[in-house]
Write a protein that holds these residues in place. Structure first.
Motif, PDB file in Angstrom:
ATOM      1  N   SER A 280       0.835  -1.212   0.000  1.00 50.11           N
ATOM      2  CA  SER A 280       0.000   0.000   0.000  1.00 50.11           C
ATOM      3  C   SER A 280       0.864   1.255   0.000  1.00 50.11           C
ATOM      4  O   SER A 280       0.513   2.251  -0.623  1.00 50.11           O
ATOM      5  N   ASN A 680      -0.867   5.310   3.578  1.00 44.14           N
ATOM      6  CA  ASN A 680      -1.538   4.114   4.101  1.00 44.14           C
ATOM      7  C   ASN A 680      -3.039   4.322   3.949  1.00 44.14           C
ATOM      8  O   ASN A 680      -3.509   5.445   3.755  1.00 44.14           O
ATOM      9  N   LEU A 681      -3.798   3.239   4.043  1.00 45.44           N
ATOM     10  CA  LEU A 681      -5.236   3.316   3.759  1.00 45.44           C
ATOM     11  C   LEU A 681      -6.058   3.790   4.957  1.00 45.44           C
ATOM     12  O   LEU A 681      -7.274   3.864   4.867  1.00 45.44           O
ATOM     13  N   THR A 682      -5.407   4.125   6.058  1.00 48.45           N
ATOM     14  CA  THR A 682      -6.126   4.786   7.152  1.00 48.45           C
ATOM     15  C   THR A 682      -6.140   6.292   6.912  1.00 48.45           C
ATOM     16  O   THR A 682      -7.173   6.952   7.063  1.00 48.45           O
ATOM     17  N   ASP A 683      -5.000   6.826   6.521  1.00 46.23           N
ATOM     18  CA  ASP A 683      -4.899   8.272   6.335  1.00 46.23           C
ATOM     19  C   ASP A 683      -5.268   8.714   4.921  1.00 46.23           C
ATOM     20  O   ASP A 683      -5.551   9.890   4.691  1.00 46.23           O
ATOM     21  N   LYS A 685      -8.159   8.484   2.611  1.00 43.41           N
ATOM     22  CA  LYS A 685      -9.530   8.154   3.000  1.00 43.41           C
ATOM     23  C   LYS A 685     -10.442   7.899   1.805  1.00 43.41           C
ATOM     24  O   LYS A 685     -11.010   8.820   1.236  1.00 43.41           O
ATOM     25  N   THR A 688     -16.100   4.361   2.689  1.00 45.09           N
ATOM     26  CA  THR A 688     -16.514   3.039   3.158  1.00 45.09           C
ATOM     27  C   THR A 688     -18.020   2.896   2.913  1.00 45.09           C
ATOM     28  O   THR A 688     -18.674   3.822   2.413  1.00 45.09           O
TER      29      THR A 688
ATOM     30  N   CYS B  42      -3.584  -4.733   1.819  1.00 41.66           N
ATOM     31  CA  CYS B  42      -2.849  -3.703   2.566  1.00 41.66           C
ATOM     32  C   CYS B  42      -1.920  -4.282   3.624  1.00 41.66           C
ATOM     33  O   CYS B  42      -0.948  -3.645   3.997  1.00 41.66           O
ATOM     34  N   GLU B  44      -2.329  -4.382   6.621  1.00 46.20           N
ATOM     35  CA  GLU B  44      -2.351  -3.539   7.822  1.00 46.20           C
ATOM     36  C   GLU B  44      -3.759  -3.452   8.419  1.00 46.20           C
ATOM     37  O   GLU B  44      -4.061  -2.515   9.148  1.00 46.20           O
ATOM     38  N   GLU B  46      -6.472  -2.564   7.115  1.00 42.37           N
ATOM     39  CA  GLU B  46      -7.176  -1.343   6.731  1.00 42.37           C
ATOM     40  C   GLU B  46      -8.226  -1.588   5.651  1.00 42.37           C
ATOM     41  O   GLU B  46      -9.182  -0.831   5.534  1.00 42.37           O
ATOM     42  N   CYS B  47      -8.043  -2.642   4.849  1.00 42.97           N
ATOM     43  CA  CYS B  47      -8.922  -2.795   3.678  1.00 42.97           C
ATOM     44  C   CYS B  47      -9.912  -3.948   3.797  1.00 42.97           C
ATOM     45  O   CYS B  47     -10.947  -3.943   3.134  1.00 42.97           O
ATOM     46  N   ASN B  60      -9.297 -10.043  10.551  1.00 48.22           N
ATOM     47  CA  ASN B  60      -8.375  -9.730   9.455  1.00 48.22           C
ATOM     48  C   ASN B  60      -7.197 -10.704   9.542  1.00 48.22           C
ATOM     49  O   ASN B  60      -6.377 -10.605  10.450  1.00 48.22           O
TER      50      ASN B  60
END
Lengths: 757, 164
Positions: A280, A680-683, A685, A688, B42, B44, B46-47, B60
């Protein structure tokens, strides 16, 4: 279309690859493995612009389990690229952005490959860098000081950091501005947006004993990837075979070569199969995200809100390599004109280099950026003149037979129907002023890129048909749609059609999963193949039935002539015994319409083939304290020409709008001094399931001349209008337009607070 | 690195595997057993594409160390239904057009199963379904048809609509 009484086309049939996908049996590129496979990793620059003073791979190469380390010194010195051949596999003596590949490692495990990267020593000497795209236009810092030595498409105009400049001109804008009732000038900015496919980019490469390489990869463009690999590997393209097992989304981010070349080069060096897959972090620092842009618009109108003249400029940030930037920036010019009649146009695009990661052509490239500017400004003008936003659009839209921005004659124009139906569905006339709540509308147009398609269609002795195509089923359902057309034409059921996998060695050429064209072009190629197969079958049936070919039709899996008939299966068996079996090669190409070359300068996509029209309307609330946007309803009226499979067209619309909502409200790859701050896929956005409302689709069917059964391109348009429609609704709710994407809650709250003071 | 034995039940079958202590359940499923239905992205959490069921609850697998599932039961998408006997969720995802590229779908279906199994016999609201699925990213569908599919499967699983 109803007159044709279709059995298969136009029906809501389940997609052909559905069962494999819900049971986990569908194999994607990221799932593909070979015995004895090694794992490749890429060493990437930690500096934005620097000379490489020393590069020492000896420690890494000596580590147990490491099978190869390669750098620019180990591979052919080749520059590749679509519009401009400016790109190298690895940095040469200089890194151009943070994340720039410097070396690649192949090892027996991913863990060892990662450890080996840390053992490569690089000494840098920092250079002055340029990060701001507008500054880059005039900066003394050149990302490519040797730009003039690069080969490029002849149509592309370049200079210094400008990798492409294009223009559309019509009439006299200055005179029109001078005579205008009012002239409006605005500036808009849009951010870098990742395509967000859930499958990382992944490839496995393996060389055979004869020096041929096979690459299994999740690419949207297998034939383009084949050619690019051949260039990089310095081989004839026939010695490069690309197979697409399955692809977990792409949205334009998997058009151009991603990791295939690293896998192929490492596999050549090690004589072992090598797999490379992105993380990612790599995706968010070095992929092909939607380019950031700055758009300036100057628009003159008369007293009644009629558009008289528009001057527009888009600056588009390519990052370190041009990528698809020059073409993307040029496409923006048609979007800046909009689906509107404007006598005087002076539109100009600049694609510019900066010391950032290369960007690319994410779904509807340049569409949402330019549309956000045009459609926000339309509402600003309407507000200033006291006009209804729907009314100002209706006064300016194009109609059947009008000329587009390139001087082309527009056909199958449906923008009025789209606007009226979207407005009716959202309850446009019922817009009671409520604090913090508003409705917005935006409309636009987009091309169906043609590009040629070839298919082979084989009739099997059991009466079924096999479709051999080089087109990638990227998820849209396009191959199911094309197969519905094929089944319709052959009087078969969809279940009678099977599709082979994509293999450049075996399949006819296809222009690829891009530009809203797969169902359109492959569907047309299937029409052509079916016509040929009918001729072949009728010739065989004529002898069997003792009937004239002219009297024959296909009906219910039979060749029928009056009261005589023979099954397709029987005809196929006869053909096997007598003529090598039934097979046809169907082809399709959609040339662009005639246009006025005098209006265009350096434009690689001068006039749009089979344009589609669309309008979006949204009803939302803005929280007065937090600035959070809550979308209550979202309506799309899109002209699809003919809905080959309404279920998957709705799927395109819903998914495209979700991406547009992300671009509108939350998505941005944030750069600071050349470094991505949210890798990263948290920051980063993406919406969802809680962030996307139920989307209401209205399928308008204004049949095109060129598409199968009148179809138009469907896939890209739904992501174009959301930023503008949402911006206009936010303005209706708050009284202000935010000219900057994404329109985060933070930006809205800041503006709300500033206005309360 | 020293290897150790892992005993785990996957889709009802016992496995005795030699693993390294730092390996995740995802690595074991894909790399050791070769079950590729559980997807990788990911790494992590997150996905959500790597979601599997641990004793029936969605987890996960990319951040769960394989050693943590010693002696426990895992369900992956391969264990839910096969092409001839689709689980109602799998059938509903196809019927409602909830599948596009499909890469997130195994995780999405297992997240939905975990959620529906926690609320047996009750028809969830669309908002509840959205909350249950919010940990799994889908970039293709915009989620609407996925919510439709889960709502329809919930009805069918509660016996309110016969399985076709």
């Amino acid at each position: 279309m109803s007159a044709r009484n279709f059995r298969v086309a136009g029906q809501r049939l389940p997609r052909m690859d559905g069962i494999g996908k819900v049971t986990g049996k569908h194999v994607y590129a990221a799932d593909f493995t070979l015995a004895g496979m090694l794992f490749g990793k890429i060493l990437r620059s930690t500096r934005a612009h620097a000379l490489i003073r020393r590069l020492d791979t000896s420690r890494a190469a000596a580590m147990p389990g490491v099978r190869a380390v390669i750098t620019a010194a180990d591979i052919p010195a080749v520059r590749f690229g679509q519009a401009v051949r400016d790109t190298t596999v690895f940095a040469l003596d200089r890194v151009l952005f943070m994340g720039h590949p410097i070396a690649a490692v192949a090892a027996v495990s991913l863990e060892i490959a990662v450890q080996a990267l840390a053992a490569i020593d690089v000494d840098y000497e920092d250079l002055p860098a340029v990060f701001d795209m507008e500054a880059a236009l005039k900066s003394a810092v050149l990302v490519h000081p040797e730009w003039a030595t690069y080969k490029a498409l002849p149509i592309i105009a370049r200079s210094g950091n400008i990798s492409g400049r294009a223009r559309i001109k019509a009439g006299d804008v200055e005179a029109a501005f001078a005579g205008a009732h009012r002239v409006y000038e605005h500036r808009f900015t849009t951010a870098l947006q990742h395509p967000g496919y859930t499958e990382p980019r992944a490839a496995v490469a393996d060389w055979d004993a004869n020096g041929n390489v096979t690459v299994w990869t999740g690419t949207q463009l297998p034939f383009d990837t084949q050619n690019t690999l051949a260039e990089i590997l310095d081989l004839p393209s026939s010695r490069v075979r690309v197979i697409v097992p399955g692809i977990g989304g792409g949205f334009g981010g998997k058009l151009r070569i991603g990791v295939e070349h690293f896998a192929a080069l490492l596999a050549r060096k090690t004589a072992r199969p090598v797999r490379v897959i992105t993380t990612s972090e790599e995706e968010l620092t070095h992929s092909y995200p939607r380019q950031a842009t700055v758009v300036t618009l100057k628009t003159g109108v008369d007293r009644d809100g009629h558009l008289l003249a528009r001057q527009g400029r888009i600056v588009l940030d390519c990052g370190a390599y041009a990528g698809s930037g020059p073409a993307t920036a040029a496409i923006a010019l048609q979007v800046l004109a909009g689906p509107y009649k404007t006598a005087a146009l002076a539109l100009e695009s600049f694609a510019v280099y900066t010391n950032k990661g290369t960007s690319g052509s994410f779904r509807g490239p340049a569409g949402p950026m330019a549309n956000f500017a045009v459609e926000s400004q339309m509402d600003m003008i309407a507000a200033d003149l006291g006009l209804d936003p729907l009314e100002i659009r209706l006064r300016n839209i194009v109609h059947e037979g009008d000329r587009g921005p390139s001087g082309e004659v527009l056909r199958a124009v449906s923008i009025e129907e789209c606007l009226r139906r979207a407005a009716a569905a959202i309850g446009w006339d019922d817009r009671k002023p409520a604090p913090g709540r508003g409705k917005g509308i935006a409309c636009g147009w987009w091309m169906t890129t043609g590009g040629s398609s070839g298919v082979y269609v084989k009739i099997n002795p059991d009466g079924s048909a096999t479709l051999v195509s080089g087109a990638v089923e990227i998820g849209t359902g396009a191959i199911t749609g094309a197969s519905q057309i094929l089944a319709e034409e052959l009087s078969l059921d969809l279940a009678d059609i099977s599709v082979t996998g994509v293999d450049t060695q075996a399949a006819p050429y296809d222009y690829g999963a891009q530009g809203s064209r797969t169902a359109f072009s492959v569907g047309n190629a299937c029409l052509a193949a079916a016509a040929d197969l009918r001729r072949q079958m009728f010739a065989i049936a004529a002898a069997q039935l003792d009937a004239p070919v002219e009297a024959m039709v296909l009906r219910d899996k039979h060749v029928v002539a009056g009261d005589k008939s023979i099954s397709i299966a029987e005809v196929a068996r006869i053909s096997r015994l007598s003529g090598g079996g039934l097979i046809a090669h169907g082809t399709a190409i959609s040339p662009s319409p005639a246009y006025d070359p005098g209006r265009l300068e350096n434009h690689p996509l001068p006039a749009w083939n089979t344009p589609s029209f669309h309008a979006h309307a949204v009803d939302l609330s803005v929280d007065p304290d937090t600035g959070t946007v809550d979308i209550h309803r979202y309506v799309v009226a899109q002209d699809v020409g003919f809905a080959i499979n309404p279920t998957y067209i709705e799927g395109q619309i819903e998914g495209g709008v979700a991406q547009g909502i992300g671009q509108a409200l939350s998505e941005e790859i944030v750069y600071q001094d050349g470094k991505v701050m949210n890798a990263n896929l948290t920051d980063y956005k993406m919406p969802t399931a809680l962030d996307v409302p139920d989307i209401e689709s209205i399928l308008v069917e204004c049949a095109s001349v060129a598409g199968p059964y009148g179809a138009k391109g469907v896939g890209e348009p739904p992501c174009i209008e959301p930023p503008a429609a949402i911006a206009n609704a936010i303005a209706a709710a708050t009284g202000f337009w935010l000219p900057s994407l994404p329109m985060t809650a933070e930006k809205i709250a800041r503006e709300l607070r500033a206005r309360r003071k | 690195m020293s290897r150790r034995i892992l005993n785990v039940v996957i889709n009802g079958e016992r496995h005795e595997l030699l693993i390294e202590p730092h390996w995740t359940l995802l690595q074991v499923l894909r790399g050791q057993i070769g079950m590729m239905g559980t997807k990788e992205n990911c790494l992590e959490a997150e996905c959500g594409v790597c979601t599997v069921l641990l004793e029936g609850k969605a987890v996960n697998s990319c951040i769960l160390l394989a050693g943590q599932v010693e002696g426990r039961a895992i369900t992956t998408i391969e264990g839910l239904g096969d092409p001839e006997h689709l689980h109602p969720l799998q059938a509903a995802f196809i019927e409602h057009g909830a599948v596009q590229c499909g890469y997130c779908i195994p995780g999405m279906i297992l997240s939905a199963k975990s959620f529906l199994d926690e609320n047996p016999g009750r028809q969830p609201t669309r908002q509840e379904i959205r909350e249950a699925l919010a940990g799994t990213l889908c970039r293709c569908t915009g989620y609407g048809k996925i919510v439709d599919a889960v709502a329809a499967a919930a009805q069918r699983m509660a016996g309110k609509e016969p399985t076709p």
